[in-house]
Scaffold this motif. Structure first.
Motif, short mmCIF file in Angstrom:
data_model
loop_
_atom_site.label_atom_id
_atom_site.label_comp_id
_atom_site.label_asym_id
_atom_site.label_seq_id
_atom_site.Cartn_x
_atom_site.Cartn_y
_atom_site.Cartn_z
N GLY A 103 -1.58 -34.68 1.87
CA GLY A 103 -2.69 -33.96 1.29
C GLY A 103 -3.93 -34.81 1.17
N GLN A 104 -3.77 -36.08 0.83
CA GLN A 104 -4.92 -36.99 0.68
C GLN A 104 -5.69 -37.16 1.99
N LYS A 105 -5.01 -37.07 3.11
CA LYS A 105 -5.71 -37.21 4.39
C LYS A 105 -6.88 -36.23 4.48
N VAL A 106 -6.63 -34.99 4.13
CA VAL A 106 -7.64 -33.94 4.32
C VAL A 106 -8.75 -34.05 3.28
N THR A 107 -8.40 -34.31 2.03
CA THR A 107 -9.43 -34.39 1.00
C THR A 107 -10.29 -35.64 1.19
N ILE A 108 -9.71 -36.73 1.66
CA ILE A 108 -10.53 -37.91 1.99
C ILE A 108 -11.49 -37.56 3.12
N MET A 109 -11.00 -36.88 4.15
CA MET A 109 -11.86 -36.49 5.27
C MET A 109 -13.02 -35.61 4.79
N LEU A 110 -12.73 -34.63 3.99
CA LEU A 110 -13.76 -33.72 3.52
C LEU A 110 -14.78 -34.45 2.65
#
Length: 289
Positions: free
Chosen positions: A54-61
């Motif tokens: 999940g952290q992958k996507v929120t970091i990207m955003l």
């Protein structure tokens, strides 16, 4: 090991017991109950949990927003996998595989469902032209390491992490097998990062964003309480890289979204604006003063 397991002639689902993480599993896919997903006002609707995937996507955003790309605004809703919320009809409608994270891109003429963390990273990178070279060997290098992460991390999470931290009974064989593989993967990363500041070369990319939540958190002592067991300090180049990325504002912000455990200043169940993150991070400033 208390007694040797002898597989039956035909496997039967007999996992009922007290292990929360084993009980959510099933050999059958699809929705288990009817429930729509909540929806916010932003172009992107994220349904996730503050795990490494999940952290992958929120970091990207958050990285995109810090670049001033307002079109990357998003609402993030927590999916409690311990309560089987990933099996609702609404979630399965976005991701038939019932795994977080799942993203709905509502920025175009029709909604686009995107699932699998690497697919989401590529979708966002290509949409906004960031953190992924457009062509050439550097683009291939990023994909090499992005797909390395997708193939390798399950050995760390579902393999080592499960048997070392979550299994009902500690068993020498699986722990040794997956500890060896985890250390081999750390050695692969360490040798790559000895030659480059970032995983895929000289530029920060979605390869770093995909790998840091797993291997960065591991060597920083935030994953499975296994830093001493794995002697992570011996992977000095991975540790240097992990500490460097930890200081990025996008990583600081993204790593707390949809997180429901840890210190109060690193928990944000839902995110609907930058202010939501600011308020949580301010708690850390107060605690540190």
């Amino acid at each position: 090991m208390s007694e040797q397991y002898i597989p039956p002639a035909i496997w039967v689902d007999d996992t009922a017991g007290g292990n929360e993480w084993a009980n959510i599993n099933s050999p059958v896919s699809g929705a288990r109950y009817q429930q729509d997903l909540p929806e916010g006002d932003h172009p992107f609707q994220l349904y996730s949990l503050g795990t490494p995937n999940g952290q992958k996507v929120t970091i990207m955003l958050e990285e995109l927003l810090l670049l001033g790309i307002k079109e990357a605004e998003y609402d993030a809703y927590l999916i409690n996998i311990g309560k089987s919320e990933q099996f609702s009809s609404g979630f399965v409608g976005v991701n038939p595989n019932s795994k977080i994270p799942a993203l709905v891109d509502r920025s175009g003429e029709e909604d686009v469902n995107v699932f699998e963390s690497a697919s989401i990273l590529v979708h966002l990178a290509e949409k906004f032209g960031q953190f992924l070279p457009q062509s050439g060997p550097s683009r291939t290098a990023v994909f090499n390491w992005l797909f390395w992460a997708q193939g390798s991390a399950p050995f760390l999470g579902g393999g080592f992490g499960h048997f070392y931290a979550y299994a009902d009974e500690k068993q020498e064989y699986p722990i040794n097998r997956y500890a060896m593989e985890t250390k081999r993967q750390l050695d692969v990363l360490d040798k790559q990062l000895a030659k480059h500041p970032y995983v895929a070369g000289d530029e920060y990319s979605i390869a770093d964003i995909a790998i840091w939540p797993w291997y960065g958190n591991l060597v920083l002592g935030r994953l499975y309480d296994a830093a001493e067991f794995l002697q992570v300090e011996s992977y000095s180049h991975v540790l240097r890289w992990a500490q460097m990325l930890e200081q990025r504002e996008g990583v600081k912000r993204g790593r707390i979204v949809n997180k429901s455990s840890g210190e109060a200043w690193e928990q944000l169940r839902e995110r609907h604006s930058a202010d939501d993150i600011d308020k949580v991070l301010d708690l850390n400033k107060v605690a540190s003063s």
